[in-house]
Design a protein around this motif. Structure first.
Motif, mmCIF file in Angstrom:
data_model
loop_
_atom_site.group_PDB
_atom_site.id
_atom_site.type_symbol
_atom_site.label_atom_id
_atom_site.label_comp_id
_atom_site.label_asym_id
_atom_site.label_seq_id
_atom_site.Cartn_x
_atom_site.Cartn_y
_atom_site.Cartn_z
ATOM 1 N N ILE A 118 -61.240 22.060 -3.310
ATOM 2 C CA ILE A 118 -61.150 20.822 -2.379
ATOM 3 C C ILE A 118 -60.573 21.248 -0.979
ATOM 4 N N GLY A 119 -61.519 20.863 -0.059
ATOM 5 C CA GLY A 119 -61.195 21.446 1.477
ATOM 6 C C GLY A 119 -62.000 22.673 1.746
ATOM 7 N N SER A 120 -63.152 22.299 2.619
ATOM 8 C CA SER A 120 -64.066 23.578 2.775
ATOM 9 C C SER A 120 -63.855 24.116 4.257
ATOM 10 N N GLY A 121 -62.565 23.741 4.786
ATOM 11 C CA GLY A 121 -62.358 24.632 6.066
ATOM 12 C C GLY A 121 -62.482 26.044 5.980
ATOM 13 N N PRO A 122 -62.021 26.689 7.032
ATOM 14 C CA PRO A 122 -61.991 28.271 6.999
ATOM 15 C C PRO A 122 -61.232 28.852 5.804
ATOM 16 N N ILE A 123 -59.988 28.263 5.506
ATOM 17 C CA ILE A 123 -59.322 28.833 4.224
ATOM 18 C C ILE A 123 -60.259 28.563 2.950
ATOM 19 N N GLY A 124 -60.567 27.198 2.804
ATOM 20 C CA GLY A 124 -61.283 26.995 1.378
ATOM 21 C C GLY A 124 -62.616 27.747 1.592
ATOM 22 N N GLY B 165 -66.215 36.573 -9.651
ATOM 23 C CA GLY B 165 -67.101 36.346 -10.669
ATOM 24 C C GLY B 165 -67.426 34.715 -11.473
ATOM 25 N N ALA B 166 -66.621 33.923 -10.463
ATOM 26 C CA ALA B 166 -66.861 32.573 -10.893
ATOM 27 C C ALA B 166 -68.180 31.984 -11.161
ATOM 28 N N SER B 167 -68.971 31.380 -12.055
ATOM 29 C CA SER B 167 -70.230 31.182 -12.245
ATOM 30 C C SER B 167 -70.647 29.802 -11.719
ATOM 31 N N GLU B 168 -69.724 28.866 -11.513
ATOM 32 C CA GLU B 168 -70.024 27.656 -10.728
ATOM 33 C C GLU B 168 -69.093 27.382 -9.807
ATOM 34 N N ILE B 169 -69.389 27.008 -8.364
ATOM 35 C CA ILE B 169 -68.306 26.894 -7.494
ATOM 36 C C ILE B 169 -68.652 25.423 -6.776
ATOM 37 N N THR B 170 -67.993 24.315 -6.919
ATOM 38 C CA THR B 170 -68.017 23.114 -6.381
ATOM 39 C C THR B 170 -67.195 23.115 -5.106
ATOM 40 N N ALA B 171 -67.709 22.977 -3.837
ATOM 41 C CA ALA B 171 -66.984 22.811 -2.747
ATOM 42 C C ALA B 171 -66.951 21.164 -2.446
ATOM 43 N N VAL B 172 -66.000 20.685 -1.794
ATOM 44 C CA VAL B 172 -65.670 19.413 -1.504
ATOM 45 C C VAL B 172 -65.177 19.510 -0.036
ATOM 46 N N ASP B 173 -65.498 18.384 0.819
ATOM 47 C CA ASP B 173 -65.228 18.176 2.077
ATOM 48 C C ASP B 173 -65.648 16.965 2.682
ATOM 49 N N LEU B 174 -65.199 16.370 3.909
ATOM 50 C CA LEU B 174 -65.237 15.286 4.408
ATOM 51 C C LEU B 174 -66.561 15.346 5.489
ATOM 52 N N HIS B 175 -66.798 16.667 5.731
ATOM 53 C CA HIS B 175 -67.867 16.834 6.693
ATOM 54 C C HIS B 175 -68.844 17.795 6.357
ATOM 55 N N THR C 24 -72.161 21.155 -3.684
ATOM 56 C CA THR C 24 -71.218 20.540 -2.717
ATOM 57 C C THR C 24 -71.103 19.172 -2.887
ATOM 58 N N ILE C 25 -69.747 18.582 -2.831
ATOM 59 C CA ILE C 25 -69.572 17.261 -2.713
ATOM 60 C C ILE C 25 -69.071 16.681 -1.432
ATOM 61 N N ASP C 26 -69.728 15.534 -0.717
ATOM 62 C CA ASP C 26 -69.207 14.929 0.160
ATOM 63 C C ASP C 26 -68.211 13.796 -0.028
ATOM 64 N N ALA C 27 -66.955 14.015 0.249
ATOM 65 C CA ALA C 27 -65.933 13.416 -0.117
ATOM 66 C C ALA C 27 -65.685 11.961 -0.021
ATOM 67 N N ARG C 28 -66.466 11.560 1.088
ATOM 68 C CA ARG C 28 -66.465 10.330 1.887
ATOM 69 C C ARG C 28 -67.123 9.365 0.968
ATOM 70 N N GLY C 29 -66.405 8.344 0.231
ATOM 71 C CA GLY C 29 -66.945 7.264 -0.443
ATOM 72 C C GLY C 29 -67.465 7.547 -1.717
ATOM 73 N N VAL D 262 -60.787 25.610 -13.213
ATOM 74 C CA VAL D 262 -59.849 25.927 -12.213
ATOM 75 C C VAL D 262 -60.237 25.412 -10.938
ATOM 76 N N THR D 263 -59.192 24.806 -10.248
ATOM 77 C CA THR D 263 -59.206 23.971 -8.901
ATOM 78 C C THR D 263 -58.168 24.634 -7.984
ATOM 79 N N ILE D 264 -58.692 24.821 -6.635
ATOM 80 C CA ILE D 264 -58.122 25.340 -5.470
ATOM 81 C C ILE D 264 -57.980 24.366 -4.535
ATOM 82 N N GLU D 265 -56.867 23.732 -4.364
ATOM 83 C CA GLU D 265 -56.591 22.523 -3.241
ATOM 84 C C GLU D 265 -56.382 23.248 -2.112
ATOM 85 N N SER D 266 -56.993 23.178 -0.985
ATOM 86 C CA SER D 266 -56.893 23.930 0.211
ATOM 87 C C SER D 266 -57.010 22.869 1.488
#
Length: 348
Positions: free
Chosen positions: A184-190, A201-211, A226-231, A242-246
């Motif tokens: 959650i959050g795909s800025g530089p740290i994300g 070795g994660a097999s699936e990685i879903t990235a979420v951001d507003l932009h 990827t998922i556009d978090a707007r609406g 596992v989820t990493i909130e960044s």
């Protein structure tokens, strides 16, 4: 043979108060026997740097006096420590910006990042503040310096500190081989978290951001979707192991809880504002989620250096802009626009 700095003053990027950022000359103090003089090459603008400039504070760390910013720095040893500790003059180095210590609250001895008296370069958490290293020359304890492989470009090495933060968060997540991961959050740290998850070795990685720009970078460093978090409520359907909130937002944390499978793990990396926060904790309880904090890093920096050098951690796409240090104000304005930038570097 050790060299002395070229002048008694060094150009530095200094925040005075909220909204007041200056590039100015500051006197260079004498180095202690266990300190080296480092000629800084690159510095990455971090979220805390932006907070000090925008708000005069980073979380509970309130700016009370002018402070040199910057803790994501790399450079070359200009003058080695007189006591013989640390790298010799001419050595390219990264900087581990923490100084663990202090007494009071208990913490595990093998996790010095949690020590109550830990100071950090470019931080107003303590008084006097700890100046950072956005400067032509920085006088630093030799123990902070990590020798860089000769074939690792300094520009790429500027990612070492934030990549270590991301690496630590992935380590907190446990064994992710074959796992479905959500970021959650795909800025530089994300984005660096995504790169570290891919390497782990994660097999699936879903990235979420507003932009869209951060999501584009996320795909380049390893996101499989990827998922556009707007609406959209698509995050809840991910059911990640596992989820990493960044993102560092309460809405981001709520999405992290909703997007994690029953019995899964949520790593809290983004720095949520201080104080009580409205989040769906009842859902975390009924799903038996594990909520784990992640704060800075320890010796992971050595693993990150090796992984960047051998190419197994591919994070070059995270760097989107580079400015000469004299244009620091323009650089900070660009870094603040998360819709248009990733990691923004200052070149000294």
């Amino acid at each position: 043979m050790n060299q002395k700095p070229a002048a008694a003053y060094a150009r530095a990027v200094v925040v005075h108060t909220a909204g007041d950022l200056r590039v100015e000359q500051r006197p260079l103090r004498a180095a202690a026997p266990d300190e080296a003089v480092v000629r800084i090459a690159y510095g990455g603008i971090s979220g805390s740097d932006l907070h000090y400039w925008s708000h005069g504070a980073a979380g509970d760390s309130i700016l009370r006096a002018p402070m040199v910013l910057g803790h994501e720095v790399v450079g070359t040893v200009w003058s080695a420590a007189e006591d013989g500790s640390g790298p010799s003059a001419g050595t390219p180095v990264a900087v581990h910006p923490a100084s663990p210590g202090g007494t009071g609250a208990r913490y595990p001895a093998d996790r010095p990042n949690l020590s109550p008296g830990c100071t950090y370069l470019g931080s107003a958490a303590t008084w006097p503040h700890t100046d950072g290293a956005f400067a032509d020359y920085a006088i630093l304890p030799a123990r902070m310096l990590r020798t860089l492989p000769p074939d690792l470009p300094l520009r790429t090495a500027a990612l070492i500190e934030p990549a270590s933060v991301a690496w630590h968060a992935v380590a907190r997540a446990g064994d992710v081989r074959g796992a479905r991961a959500l970021v959650i959050g795909s800025g530089p740290i994300g984005a660096l978290v995504i790169a570290a998850l891919k390497r782990a070795g994660a097999s699936e990685i879903t990235a979420v951001d507003l932009h869209q720009r951060p999501l584009e970078i996320a795909r380049r460093v390893g996101a499989t979707s990827t998922i556009d978090a707007r609406g959209t409520d698509a995050v809840a359907a991910v059911e990640a192991d596992v989820t990493i909130e960044s993102s560092g937002s309460t809405k981001g944390l709520a999405s992290a809880i909703r997007g994690t499978m029953r019995g899964g793990r949520v790593v809290l990396l983004g720095l949520i504002p201080s104080g009580d926060q409205p989040v769906p904790i009842s859902l975390a309880i009924t799903r038996e989620l594990e909520l784990l904090g992640s704060f800075r890093f320890n010796d992971e920096i050595d693993e990150v250096i090796a992984a960047l050098a051998d190419g197994t951690l591919d994070a070059s796409a995270v760097i989107t802009h580079e400015y000469p240090a004299r244009d620091a104000l323009d650089a900070f304005a660009t870094a603040k626009d998360s819709a248009a930038s990733g990691k923004v570097l200052l070149h000294f």
